[in-house]
Design a protein around this motif. Structure first.
Motif, PDB file in Angstrom:
ATOM      1  N   VAL A  80       3.057   4.462   2.986  1.00 44.98           N
ATOM      2  CA  VAL A  80       1.743   3.484   2.899  1.00 44.98           C
ATOM      3  C   VAL A  80       2.552   1.996   2.618  1.00 44.98           C
ATOM      4  O   VAL A  80       3.598   1.662   2.066  1.00 44.98           O
ATOM      5  CB  VAL A  80       0.903   3.707   1.543  1.00 44.98           C
ATOM      6  N   THR A  81       1.615   1.323   2.978  1.00 49.23           N
ATOM      7  CA  THR A  81       2.292  -0.451   3.002  1.00 49.23           C
ATOM      8  C   THR A  81       0.907  -1.221   2.640  1.00 49.23           C
ATOM      9  O   THR A  81       1.001  -2.320   2.986  1.00 49.23           O
ATOM     10  CB  THR A  81       2.609  -0.622   4.186  1.00 49.23           C
TER      11      THR A  81
ATOM     12  N   LEU B  52      -5.767  -4.020   8.250  1.00 53.05           N
ATOM     13  CA  LEU B  52      -5.473  -2.968   7.042  1.00 53.05           C
ATOM     14  C   LEU B  52      -6.460  -1.742   7.514  1.00 53.05           C
ATOM     15  O   LEU B  52      -7.643  -1.858   7.509  1.00 53.05           O
ATOM     16  CB  LEU B  52      -5.781  -3.633   5.748  1.00 53.05           C
ATOM     17  N   GLU B  53      -5.659  -0.718   7.598  1.00 52.05           N
ATOM     18  CA  GLU B  53      -6.161   0.483   7.765  1.00 52.05           C
ATOM     19  C   GLU B  53      -5.964   1.454   6.582  1.00 52.05           C
ATOM     20  O   GLU B  53      -5.052   1.188   5.766  1.00 52.05           O
ATOM     21  CB  GLU B  53      -5.446   1.477   8.824  1.00 52.05           C
ATOM     22  N   LYS B 119       1.063   0.269  -4.330  1.00 49.52           N
ATOM     23  CA  LYS B 119       1.889  -0.009  -3.552  1.00 49.52           C
ATOM     24  C   LYS B 119       2.687   1.279  -2.579  1.00 49.52           C
ATOM     25  O   LYS B 119       2.990   1.198  -1.477  1.00 49.52           O
ATOM     26  CB  LYS B 119       3.081  -0.805  -3.883  1.00 49.52           C
ATOM     27  N   THR B 120       2.855   2.161  -3.519  1.00 45.80           N
ATOM     28  CA  THR B 120       3.502   3.295  -2.959  1.00 45.80           C
ATOM     29  C   THR B 120       2.575   4.766  -2.920  1.00 45.80           C
ATOM     30  O   THR B 120       3.266   5.706  -2.228  1.00 45.80           O
ATOM     31  CB  THR B 120       4.588   3.802  -4.011  1.00 45.80           C
ATOM     32  N   PHE B 124      -2.931   2.995   2.158  1.00 46.26           N
ATOM     33  CA  PHE B 124      -3.329   1.454   3.109  1.00 46.26           C
ATOM     34  C   PHE B 124      -1.929   1.505   4.018  1.00 46.26           C
ATOM     35  O   PHE B 124      -0.972   1.759   3.631  1.00 46.26           O
ATOM     36  CB  PHE B 124      -3.320   0.500   2.197  1.00 46.26           C
ATOM     37  N   TRP B 125      -2.313   1.042   5.080  1.00 48.99           N
ATOM     38  CA  TRP B 125      -1.291   0.708   6.039  1.00 48.99           C
ATOM     39  C   TRP B 125      -1.474  -0.711   6.723  1.00 48.99           C
ATOM     40  O   TRP B 125      -2.720  -0.946   7.272  1.00 48.99           O
ATOM     41  CB  TRP B 125      -1.120   1.735   7.242  1.00 48.99           C
ATOM     42  N   LYS B 126      -0.463  -1.707   6.889  1.00 47.60           N
ATOM     43  CA  LYS B 126      -0.668  -2.998   7.382  1.00 47.60           C
ATOM     44  C   LYS B 126      -0.418  -3.167   8.822  1.00 47.60           C
ATOM     45  O   LYS B 126       1.040  -2.510   9.062  1.00 47.60           O
ATOM     46  CB  LYS B 126       0.032  -4.097   6.512  1.00 47.60           C
ATOM     47  N   LYS B 127      -1.091  -3.545   9.865  1.00 50.72           N
ATOM     48  CA  LYS B 127      -0.440  -3.917  11.080  1.00 50.72           C
ATOM     49  C   LYS B 127      -0.689  -5.361  11.234  1.00 50.72           C
ATOM     50  O   LYS B 127      -1.648  -6.097  11.186  1.00 50.72           O
ATOM     51  CB  LYS B 127      -1.216  -3.127  12.150  1.00 50.72           C
ATOM     52  N   TRP B 136       3.589  -2.259  12.966  1.00 53.86           N
ATOM     53  CA  TRP B 136       2.998  -1.743  11.872  1.00 53.86           C
ATOM     54  C   TRP B 136       4.286  -2.366  10.727  1.00 53.86           C
ATOM     55  O   TRP B 136       5.426  -2.360  11.170  1.00 53.86           O
ATOM     56  CB  TRP B 136       3.213  -0.175  12.068  1.00 53.86           C
ATOM     57  N   VAL B 137       3.854  -2.492   9.551  1.00 48.79           N
ATOM     58  CA  VAL B 137       4.720  -2.951   8.583  1.00 48.79           C
ATOM     59  C   VAL B 137       5.488  -1.659   8.135  1.00 48.79           C
ATOM     60  O   VAL B 137       4.835  -0.661   7.656  1.00 48.79           O
ATOM     61  CB  VAL B 137       3.921  -3.656   7.507  1.00 48.79           C
ATOM     62  N   ASP B 138       6.891  -1.770   7.896  1.00 48.50           N
ATOM     63  CA  ASP B 138       7.789  -0.845   7.281  1.00 48.50           C
ATOM     64  C   ASP B 138       7.374  -0.762   5.779  1.00 48.50           C
ATOM     65  O   ASP B 138       7.458  -1.863   5.097  1.00 48.50           O
ATOM     66  CB  ASP B 138       8.987  -0.914   7.596  1.00 48.50           C
ATOM     67  N   ALA B 139       7.540   0.456   5.368  1.00 48.83           N
ATOM     68  CA  ALA B 139       7.571   0.395   3.699  1.00 48.83           C
ATOM     69  C   ALA B 139       8.879  -0.124   3.074  1.00 48.83           C
ATOM     70  O   ALA B 139       9.758   0.148   4.001  1.00 48.83           O
ATOM     71  CB  ALA B 139       7.389   1.685   3.163  1.00 48.83           C
TER      72      ALA B 139
END
Lengths: 83, 156
Positions: A80-81, B52-53, B119-120, B124-127, B136-139
């Motif tokens: 997750v991010t 944000l998904e 955050k962890t 949620f996932w950011k593009k 897509w943003v990497d963790a």
């Protein structure tokens, strides 16, 4: 039947966000489910090759040794991010 | 204990949220808050926007669990978490965590704890939309380490 969900980059690679799946007798754990899906080949191999794949069962993040039962909701996604 | 969680597309008013958090509670002596914003640069690229998904249902549950854990660990009076989803542009606020307690130590620590766990473990996932396309943003490993330290450090 169980409900499968895919999110973010994984959803885009697979070209689908959700599906229903018949839980056969040979699929007892999340790891077995992941391997069975990966055997569809092509883009589905991402489920075994993707680094740090995460899984949630019934909306709680769990390990791949988690046992499955009929009616479960299983989601696969990258780390997750948010925030 | 009052825990309030929102996952929404709409912007939020930080001042109004903090006022609502403490309204009428004469025991509150401290409020710590964190607001996360969209930056215009990340990993060497210019960011025009991000989307944000999230995982509806699990997101709210994960945030609720994180706040409940914080309430067990510190003496808190109220917690408010707002996380936005959808398309956001630089300077937009993404996330608000506000914590009210009697004394500042509990509020400071719990606010940071909630952000680190969000955050962890919140789905949620950011593009990002960059000048050279979307990605897509990497963790970040540093985010895992930030959450991990709360497991080994003693209760503050």
């Amino acid at each position: 039947m169980i409900k499968l969900l895919y999110f973010a980059s994984l959803r885009e690679r697979l070209g689908t966000g959700t599906e229903s799946f018949e839980l056969s007798a040979g699929i007892a754990t999340v790891a077995m489910l992941r391997d069975a899906l990966a055997q569809r080949g092509d883009v589905w191999e991402a489920l075994t090759t993707m680094r740090n794949l995460r899984v949630a069962v019934n909306q709680t993040m769990v390990g791949f040794d988690t046992r499955l039962k009929d009616g479960d909701e299983v989601a696969f996604f990258p780390p997750v991010t948010g925030g | 204990m009052r825990i309030s969680i929102s996952v929404q597309e709409q912007p939020f008013d930080t001042g109004a949220e903090i006022a609502a958090l403490t309204s009428g509670d004469r025991g509150v002596g401290a409020v710590a808050s964190f607001v996360g914003l969209v930056r215009d640069a990340n990993d060497g690229s210019n960011i025009a926007a991000m989307t944000l998904e999230h995982y509806p249902g699990m997101t709210e549950k994960a945030l609720q669990d994180i706040c409940a854990t914080a309430c067990q660990r510190w003496k808190l009076l109220a917690v408010r978490v707002i996380h936005r989803v959808g398309r956001l542009v630089p300077t937009d606020a993404i996330v608000l965590v506000a914590v009210a307690s009697a004394h500042r130590g509990d509020a400071f620590a719990a606010c940071e704890f909630i952000m680190d766990y969000l955050k962890t473990s919140a789905p949620f996932w950011k593009k990002e939309e960059t000048t050279s396309g979307s990605r897509w943003v990497d963790a970040r490993e540093s985010d895992d380490q930030a959450a991990e330290r709360w497991k080994i450090s003693d209760k503050r």
